[in-house]
Design an enzyme around this catalytic site. Structure first.
Site, PDB file in Angstrom:
ATOM      1  N   THR A 159       0.864  -1.179   0.000  1.00 48.73           N
ATOM      2  CA  THR A 159       0.000   0.000   0.000  1.00 48.73           C
ATOM      3  C   THR A 159       0.901   1.229   0.000  1.00 48.73           C
ATOM      4  O   THR A 159       2.033   1.151   0.462  1.00 48.73           O
ATOM      5  CB  THR A 159      -0.849  -0.042   1.292  1.00 48.73           C
ATOM      6  OG1 THR A 159      -1.861  -1.002   1.122  1.00 48.73           O
ATOM      7  CG2 THR A 159      -1.457   1.298   1.649  1.00 48.73           C
ATOM      8  N   ARG A 186     -15.005  -5.233   0.867  1.00 47.29           N
ATOM      9  CA  ARG A 186     -14.290  -5.073   2.140  1.00 47.29           C
ATOM     10  C   ARG A 186     -13.637  -3.671   2.225  1.00 47.29           C
ATOM     11  O   ARG A 186     -13.094  -3.168   1.263  1.00 47.29           O
ATOM     12  CB  ARG A 186     -13.222  -6.163   2.244  1.00 47.29           C
ATOM     13  CG  ARG A 186     -12.298  -6.049   3.447  1.00 47.29           C
ATOM     14  CD  ARG A 186     -11.011  -5.345   3.107  1.00 47.29           C
ATOM     15  NE  ARG A 186     -10.051  -5.365   4.209  1.00 47.29           N
ATOM     16  CZ  ARG A 186      -8.931  -4.678   4.240  1.00 47.29           C
ATOM     17  NH1 ARG A 186      -8.601  -3.911   3.221  1.00 47.29           N
ATOM     18  NH2 ARG A 186      -8.118  -4.741   5.272  1.00 47.29           N
ATOM     19  N   VAL A 187     -13.725  -3.071   3.394  1.00 53.27           N
ATOM     20  CA  VAL A 187     -13.093  -1.772   3.602  1.00 53.27           C
ATOM     21  C   VAL A 187     -12.086  -1.899   4.738  1.00 53.27           C
ATOM     22  O   VAL A 187     -12.415  -2.440   5.798  1.00 53.27           O
ATOM     23  CB  VAL A 187     -14.131  -0.694   3.989  1.00 53.27           C
ATOM     24  CG1 VAL A 187     -13.468   0.675   4.050  1.00 53.27           C
ATOM     25  CG2 VAL A 187     -15.303  -0.694   3.023  1.00 53.27           C
ATOM     26  N   GLY A 188     -10.877  -1.422   4.512  1.00 50.99           N
ATOM     27  CA  GLY A 188      -9.857  -1.466   5.557  1.00 50.99           C
ATOM     28  C   GLY A 188      -9.788  -0.140   6.299  1.00 50.99           C
ATOM     29  O   GLY A 188     -10.782   0.563   6.469  1.00 50.99           O
ATOM     30  N   ASP A 189      -8.582   0.220   6.721  1.00 50.23           N
ATOM     31  CA  ASP A 189      -8.396   1.464   7.470  1.00 50.23           C
ATOM     32  C   ASP A 189      -8.134   2.663   6.570  1.00 50.23           C
ATOM     33  O   ASP A 189      -8.436   3.799   6.935  1.00 50.23           O
ATOM     34  CB  ASP A 189      -7.184   1.307   8.403  1.00 50.23           C
ATOM     35  CG  ASP A 189      -5.908   1.014   7.611  1.00 50.23           C
ATOM     36  OD1 ASP A 189      -5.946   0.102   6.758  1.00 50.23           O
ATOM     37  OD2 ASP A 189      -4.895   1.697   7.815  1.00 50.23           O
ATOM     38  N   THR A 208      -0.229   1.935   7.646  1.00 49.09           N
ATOM     39  CA  THR A 208      -0.280   0.808   6.716  1.00 49.09           C
ATOM     40  C   THR A 208      -0.210  -0.483   7.527  1.00 49.09           C
ATOM     41  O   THR A 208       0.298  -0.484   8.642  1.00 49.09           O
ATOM     42  CB  THR A 208       0.878   0.872   5.694  1.00 49.09           C
ATOM     43  OG1 THR A 208       0.877  -0.325   4.907  1.00 49.09           O
ATOM     44  CG2 THR A 208       2.233   1.011   6.365  1.00 49.09           C
ATOM     45  N   GLY A 209      -0.752  -1.566   6.958  1.00 49.66           N
ATOM     46  CA  GLY A 209      -0.780  -2.838   7.682  1.00 49.66           C
ATOM     47  C   GLY A 209      -2.180  -3.425   7.621  1.00 49.66           C
ATOM     48  O   GLY A 209      -2.972  -3.071   6.744  1.00 49.66           O
ATOM     49  N   GLY A 211      -5.671  -3.613   7.945  1.00 50.00           N
ATOM     50  CA  GLY A 211      -6.633  -2.533   8.136  1.00 50.00           C
ATOM     51  C   GLY A 211      -7.661  -2.789   9.216  1.00 50.00           C
ATOM     52  O   GLY A 211      -8.072  -1.859   9.924  1.00 50.00           O
TER      53      GLY A 211
HETATM   54  N1  ASP Z   1      -4.046  -0.983   5.360  1.00 51.24           N
HETATM   55  C1  ASP Z   1      -4.363  -1.520   4.077  1.00 51.24           C
HETATM   56  C2  ASP Z   1      -5.695  -2.241   4.163  1.00 51.24           C
HETATM   57  O1  ASP Z   1      -5.911  -2.976   5.106  1.00 51.24           O
HETATM   58  C3  ASP Z   1      -3.355  -2.466   3.560  1.00 51.24           C
HETATM   59  C4  ASP Z   1      -1.924  -2.054   3.740  1.00 51.24           C
HETATM   60  O2  ASP Z   1      -1.623  -1.043   4.314  1.00 51.24           O
HETATM   61  O3  ASP Z   1      -1.044  -2.781   3.270  1.00 51.24           O
HETATM   62  O4  ASP Z   1      -6.481  -2.108   3.268  1.00 51.24           O
END
Ligand code: ASP
Length: 272
Positions: A159, A186-189, A208-209, A211
Site C-alpha cells: 500500500t 471489504r473496507v480497511g483502514d 499501513t498494515g 486494516g
Molecule cells: N491498510 C491496508 C488495508 O488494510 C493495507 C496495507 O496497508 O497494506 O487495506
C-alpha cells in the site's frame, strides 16, 4: 521549519524498495501546497505496478479490483472506497474533498463520481494480480486455506502513502488495493478518517498494515492526538508496538518526522 515529504511503500514492503521510493521523490516537481506534495508521490506510486495501489492493486477473491484512497488536510477530508476502473484513486479522493459536499463516496457511486469528474475508464489489472488469483484458486482446490480468513493476517503489503509539511501546513494521502485475500466490498483502514489517515494543524499521519486491526484502534488519530505530549518517535513506536499483526506509520509534526513499522516497510523522505 523545513518543507518535507515522507512516503512509504506499505507494511511488508522490503527495504530494497527504498531506492525506488527515493527515485520517485527525486522525480516529482517540488512546488504547490502541502496537499499537492502529498498527492504527487502517491500518484507516481499508483502508476508503478510494483505497489498495491492503482495499477498493481491486488484483487478481491472474485477477481475484481476495488481500490481505496484518501486525502486529508486541516479541516478537509475526502475518500473513495471500493472504487473500480480508474488509474488514480487518490485524485478522485481529492475531487471528493474539493468538488463534492461529501467526505466519503463508495462503490459504484465512487466510480460514477470519478467519471463525472473526468477520470477515464482504466483497468488496473496486472500480471501480478492475475497470478495472485490463479494461486488463490489453486490453494482453495488444495484446501490449504485456514478457516475464518486468519490467512488475511499474512499478506498485506505495498500500500502507499505520503505525509507532507509545506510552509507550516500539513497534508496526508493514502492509496491501496486492500489486503489480499479479501471479499468484494471489504473496507480497511486506509479510506477511513482517523483510522488509516489523519492530518490537522499539528501534523499528519498515515498508517499501513492490517486494516481491520488498525481501524479498531483508530491508530492515525491516536498518534495525531498525542503529538506534542512526547517525542513523535516515542509516540509512534509505542502505538505501533501494541500490534500483533503488521502495522506501520509515517508521521510528521512541526519539528519532527518519523517512519516506523513492526515489520519491513520501505520509506523515503525529502526535505527542501
Ligand atoms: N491498510 C491496508 C488495508 O488494510 C493495507 C496495507 O496497508 O497494506 O487495506
Amino acid at each position: 521549519m523545513e518543507n518535507i515529504v515522507v512516503i512509504h511503500g506499505g507494511a511488508g514492503s522490503p527495504s530494497s524498495l527504498n531506492s525506488v521510493l527515493k527515485e520517485i521523490l527525486s522525480n516529482i516537481i517540488y512546488n504547490g501546497t502541502a496537499l499537492d506534495m502529498a498527492i504527487k508521490p502517491v500518484v507516481a506510486m499508483e502508476n508503478n505496478s510494483i505497489f498495491n495501489a492503482g495499477t498493481g492493486s491486488v484483487p478481491r477473491i472474485d477477481g475484481s479490483i476495488q481500490m481505496d484512497a484518501a486525502v486529508m488536510i486541516e479541516n478537509g477530508f475526502g475518500s473513495v472506497i471500493c472504487i473500480e476502473n480508474v488509474s488514480n484513486p487518490v485524485l478522485v479522493a481529492r475531487d471528493v474533498m474539493e468538488k463534492s459536499p461529501h467526505i466519503m463516496i463508495s462503490g459504484d457511486g465512487a466510480t460514477e463520481f470519478a467519471r463525472k469528474m473526468g477520470h477515464e475508464y482504466y483497468n488496473p489489472e496486472t500480471e501480478k494480480s492475475k497470478n495472485m488469483m490463479i494461486k488463490f484458486k489453486e490453494s482453495l482446490k488444495n484446501n490449504t486455506i485456514p478457516e475464518k480468513f486468519q490467512f488475511m493476517f499474512k499478506s498485506s503489503e505495498d500500500t502507499v502513502g505520503a505525509v507532507s509539511r509545506i510552509n507550516g501546513k500539513f497534508a496526508a494521502a493514502v492509496s491501496t488495493g486492500g489486503s489480499f485475500p479479501m471479499l468484494r466490498g471489504r473496507v480497511g483502514d486506509s479510506p477511513v478518517i482517523g483510522a488509516g489517515i489523519f492530518a490537522g494543524n499539528k501534523g499528519a499521519v498515515v498508517a499501513t498494515g492490517i486494516g481491520e486491526e488498525i481501524a479498531k484502534s483508530l491508530l492515525s488519530y491516536r498518534i495525531y492526538e498525542a503529538i506534542g505530549t512526547e517525542k513523535l518517535s516515542d509516540i509512534v513506536k509505542k502505538e505501533v508496538n501494541k500490534f500483533k499483526v503488521s502495522a506501520g506509520i509515517i508521521a510528521i509534526s512541526e519539528e519532527e518526522q518519523f517512519a516506523y513499522s513492526n515489520t519491513d516497510m520501505a520509506y523515503s523522505m525529502q526535505q527542501y
